[in-house]
Enzyme design. Sequence first.
Site, PDB file in Angstrom:
ATOM      1  CE  LYS A   6      -4.238  73.927  79.267  1.00 51.99           C
ATOM      2  NZ  LYS A   6      -3.895  73.062  78.151  1.00 51.99           N
TER       3      LYS A   6
ATOM      4  CE1 TYR B   5       1.407  70.728  79.303  1.00 51.79           C
ATOM      5  CE2 TYR B   5       1.014  69.327  77.392  1.00 51.79           C
ATOM      6  CZ  TYR B   5       1.792  70.266  78.054  1.00 51.79           C
ATOM      7  OH  TYR B   5       2.931  70.744  77.467  1.00 51.79           O
TER       8      TYR B   5
ATOM      9  CE1 TYR C 126       5.544  70.555  80.124  1.00 51.50           C
ATOM     10  CE2 TYR C 126       5.672  72.748  81.081  1.00 51.50           C
ATOM     11  CZ  TYR C 126       5.186  71.893  80.115  1.00 51.50           C
ATOM     12  OH  TYR C 126       4.351  72.373  79.138  1.00 51.50           O
TER      13      TYR C 126
ATOM     14  CG  HIS D 252       4.715  65.642  71.593  1.00 51.02           C
ATOM     15  ND1 HIS D 252       5.713  66.225  72.320  1.00 51.02           N
ATOM     16  CD2 HIS D 252       5.213  65.460  70.338  1.00 51.02           C
ATOM     17  CE1 HIS D 252       6.779  66.398  71.547  1.00 51.02           C
ATOM     18  NE2 HIS D 252       6.490  65.958  70.338  1.00 51.02           N
TER      19      HIS D 252
ATOM     20  N   PRO E 167       3.179  80.867  81.143  1.00 45.76           N
ATOM     21  CG  PRO E 167       5.357  81.053  80.334  1.00 45.76           C
ATOM     22  CD  PRO E 167       4.371  81.718  81.240  1.00 45.76           C
TER      23      PRO E 167
HETATM   24  C1  PHB Z   1       7.241  76.276  74.030  1.00 44.48           C
HETATM   25  O1  PHB Z   1       7.568  75.335  73.302  1.00 44.48           O
HETATM   26  O2  PHB Z   1       7.549  77.444  73.761  1.00 44.48           O
HETATM   27  C2  PHB Z   1       6.462  75.973  75.254  1.00 44.48           C
HETATM   28  C3  PHB Z   1       6.033  74.668  75.486  1.00 44.48           C
HETATM   29  C4  PHB Z   1       5.328  74.382  76.636  1.00 44.48           C
HETATM   30  C5  PHB Z   1       5.065  75.372  77.548  1.00 44.48           C
HETATM   31  C6  PHB Z   1       5.477  76.685  77.318  1.00 44.48           C
HETATM   32  C7  PHB Z   1       6.186  76.986  76.164  1.00 44.48           C
HETATM   33  O3  PHB Z   1       4.410  75.071  78.688  1.00 44.48           O
END
Ligand code: PHB
Length: 393
Positions: free
Chosen positions: A297, A384, A201, A72, A293
């Site tokens: 990280k 990130y 997000y 990505h 989460p």
């Molecule tokens: C996930 O795909 O479970 C996931 C992706 C990004 C995040 C947290 C969890 O920031």
Amino acid sequence: MKTQVAIIGAGPSGLLLGQLLHKRGIDNVVLERRGPDYVLGRIRAGVLEHGFVDLMREAGVTEHMDREGHVHEGFSIMFNGRRERIDLKGLTGGHTVMIYGQTEVTRDLMAARAASGAPSFYEVEDVALHDIDSGHPRVTFRKDGRDVMLECDYIAGCDGFHGPSRQAIPRGAIREYERVYPFGWLGLLSDTHPVEEELIYVSHPRGFALCSMRSPTRSRYYVQVPLSEKVADWSDERFWDELRARLPADVAAKLETGPSLEKSIAPLRSFVVEPMQHGRLFLVGDAAHIVPPTGAKGLNLAASDVYTLYNLICKAYLDDQPEMLSRYSEICLRRIWKAERFSWWMTSVLHRFDHDPFSERIQQAEAAYCVSTVAARTSIAENYVGLPYERIE
Ligand code: PHB
Ligand code: APR
């Protein structure tokens, strides 16, 4: 029984460390409380930093990842009806992340370990650490009703937040730093096409939401919920309705729904223990630190600990410099605190809190600012994709 490095825990930390050490001819034994299927049944995150991918390559475990992982180059943040894409590749001089589930990472590492013939003991009970302050530490455990003693040179505590390794350090010798957030994430996994090709997000007055994925046909979604919520009260329909309500209309209209394969609530916590070592015991991954989460990280921090410990153990055995192991904690913590900061920051900008009016405006200004200049966006992007690992010279 004797080995050079006793590894407690067969999560990604323990298995990756074991594989790397084995490849350099350093003996190790992995001890795990659960069975392999239980370990693989835990659904966790799925965004890998390039440093993690490089380490898996060094371990020789990227065959599946290269075939099935997805690179990505960016992700989106939505707030106040705005949509902003963070161009990871463009802003970081070419760095990207890999979408590949922790479950798959763990399965690949388990298969590699089985193929290598290095010893692992699953379903062991009563794991206990002894004499970690001495030159001859030991780990005792029960396997199939028999008591076993494992003598070793070093112990890697890769046994997660609740494992016995951190508890084995005298209370006065460590300090813990913690923040508990007043909400959790309700996650749903389904065999549906992800709503978009990249992660989204979402900061919304109803609460945070995240659109993620494991593959082009498997989606992972989350919604922020109060800690008092019970999974049993969330039918799939209720989840999908709540997610839709937090997405902009054009995205909600595209959302493909289907039965859940898994649904669970995870609390959000920040936690760090200092130092991460005591005598001949070294804490790795979730045993030493937890991040909420939001910045993806957790797994990636475990990998940078593994990188550091692996290289220092190699120094000890292959370059006859065991004294370098004393630097483990200080090297790890420099990177960990920066990732703790980023995870805390992402969490505080994107979630709904019961803020006073001033704090609410500050949160809105923070969200608006963080995408408003190239410098601010670059700061998000470089964190990130993952800050650099500290090289061990
Ligand atoms: C996930 O795909 O479970 C996931 C992706 C990004 C995040 C947290 C969890 O920031
Ligand atoms: N004896 C043996 N093994 C134990 C014991 C014990 N007493 N207690 C816990 N374990 C095992 C757990 O069953 C688990 O399989 O230790 C393992 C720890 O694995 P994880 O919790 O996955 O931790 P870690 O390997 O550090 O992985 C890093 O990154 O994405 C995050 O939290 C996520 O698990 C992920 C972590």
